[in-house]
Design an enzyme around this catalytic site. Sequence first.
Site, mmCIF file in Angstrom:
data_model
loop_
_atom_site.group_PDB
_atom_site.id
_atom_site.type_symbol
_atom_site.label_atom_id
_atom_site.label_comp_id
_atom_site.label_asym_id
_atom_site.label_seq_id
_atom_site.Cartn_x
_atom_site.Cartn_y
_atom_site.Cartn_z
ATOM 1 N N ASP A 26 0.836 -1.195 0.000
ATOM 2 C CA ASP A 26 0.000 0.000 0.000
ATOM 3 C C ASP A 26 0.875 1.249 0.000
ATOM 4 O OD1 ASP A 26 -2.323 1.473 0.046
ATOM 5 O OD2 ASP A 26 -2.677 1.233 2.187
ATOM 6 N N ASN A 28 1.440 3.339 -3.017
ATOM 7 C CA ASN A 28 1.992 3.779 -4.308
ATOM 8 C C ASN A 28 1.486 5.167 -4.697
ATOM 9 O OD1 ASN A 28 3.246 1.311 -4.480
ATOM 10 N ND2 ASN A 28 1.869 0.471 -6.022
ATOM 11 N N TRP A 31 2.982 7.884 -2.516
ATOM 12 C CA TRP A 31 4.396 8.067 -2.874
ATOM 13 C C TRP A 31 4.512 8.982 -4.090
ATOM 14 C CZ3 TRP A 31 7.535 7.222 -7.058
ATOM 15 C CH2 TRP A 31 8.910 7.123 -6.837
ATOM 16 N N HIS A 43 2.984 3.312 -9.094
ATOM 17 C CA HIS A 43 2.849 1.877 -9.374
ATOM 18 C C HIS A 43 4.124 1.323 -10.006
ATOM 19 C CE1 HIS A 43 -1.206 1.925 -8.057
ATOM 20 N NE2 HIS A 43 -1.698 2.588 -9.091
ATOM 21 N N TRP A 75 -11.113 -3.544 -9.216
ATOM 22 C CA TRP A 75 -11.815 -3.255 -10.467
ATOM 23 C C TRP A 75 -12.649 -1.976 -10.348
ATOM 24 C CZ3 TRP A 75 -10.003 -5.919 -14.355
ATOM 25 C CH2 TRP A 75 -9.563 -7.222 -14.167
ATOM 26 N N ARG A 77 -11.657 0.831 -9.268
ATOM 27 C CA ARG A 77 -10.839 2.008 -9.536
ATOM 28 C C ARG A 77 -11.113 2.503 -10.957
ATOM 29 N NH1 ARG A 77 -4.933 0.972 -6.643
ATOM 30 N NH2 ARG A 77 -5.763 0.409 -4.577
ATOM 31 N N LEU A 137 11.984 -20.552 -3.357
ATOM 32 C CA LEU A 137 10.962 -19.701 -2.752
ATOM 33 C C LEU A 137 9.695 -19.817 -3.567
ATOM 34 C CD1 LEU A 137 10.108 -17.228 -0.837
ATOM 35 C CD2 LEU A 137 10.821 -15.775 -2.761
ATOM 36 N N ARG A 194 1.502 -4.860 6.418
ATOM 37 C CA ARG A 194 0.870 -3.856 5.566
ATOM 38 C C ARG A 194 1.699 -2.575 5.627
ATOM 39 N NH1 ARG A 194 -5.281 -2.477 4.155
ATOM 40 N NH2 ARG A 194 -4.848 -0.761 2.726
#
Length: 246
Positions: A26, A28, A31, A43, A75, A77, A137, A194
Amino acid sequence: MSASPVTNAEAAGGNGMPRHVAIIMDGNGRWAKRRFLPRVAGHRAGAEAVRVTVKAAADMGLRALTLYAFSSENWRRSAEEVTDLMGLLRHYLRKEVAELHRNGIRLRTIGDISALEGDLIGLVRDGVELTKNNRRLDFVLALNYGAQDEMLRAVRGIATEVQAGKLDPQSIDQAMIEARLDTCDLPPLDLLIRTSGERRLSNFLLWQAAYAELLFVDTLWPDFDGKALSAAIADFGTRERRFGGR
């Protein structure tokens, strides 16, 4: 159940390292806003943070890292932002899957990818197929994922079997539900992080987080890196886990 606390060294494999870490990425947009940049720039910076964090997780010896890449609610957005996010996902998969494979990282997904565009579904499936035998991983992208939808799909599957007479309702237990979740063959979730200072789970891994450790950090996702992940894991190592014992 014993009332004694369980240290994370005992609960997470004997070395204090979480087996499975999940992150709600969370911040982006904030920023980008702070830098007077368009939202898509945030993003893009976030995609770079993904690359750095996945490498760090592998280097630290985590067994699984799950990132909340696109929720079933995203969706809602703007069409422009959804298009930008899907474009970045395409770019990431085309650019990074070969590198994941070279580093022994297995790409996996949770959520309903059938809603994605056809070429994107193909890129996801190709990446999963290419890396399927890697064991260093498990890197899990949550795509069109929502925990309530995941649980609904699991319940519907069980209900269908009951209706068909294949399953006795009295035999339904926690393990049966867990076996039908998207995460059924992943290690138990030990730590959920988060970023950006928000303190909610936003429909992410709700069942799996029942006894996971939760960590909310103020760092915006594009600024998250290996050092931030290491600090989160160090914090995890200091906690005692009681699993409802007291």
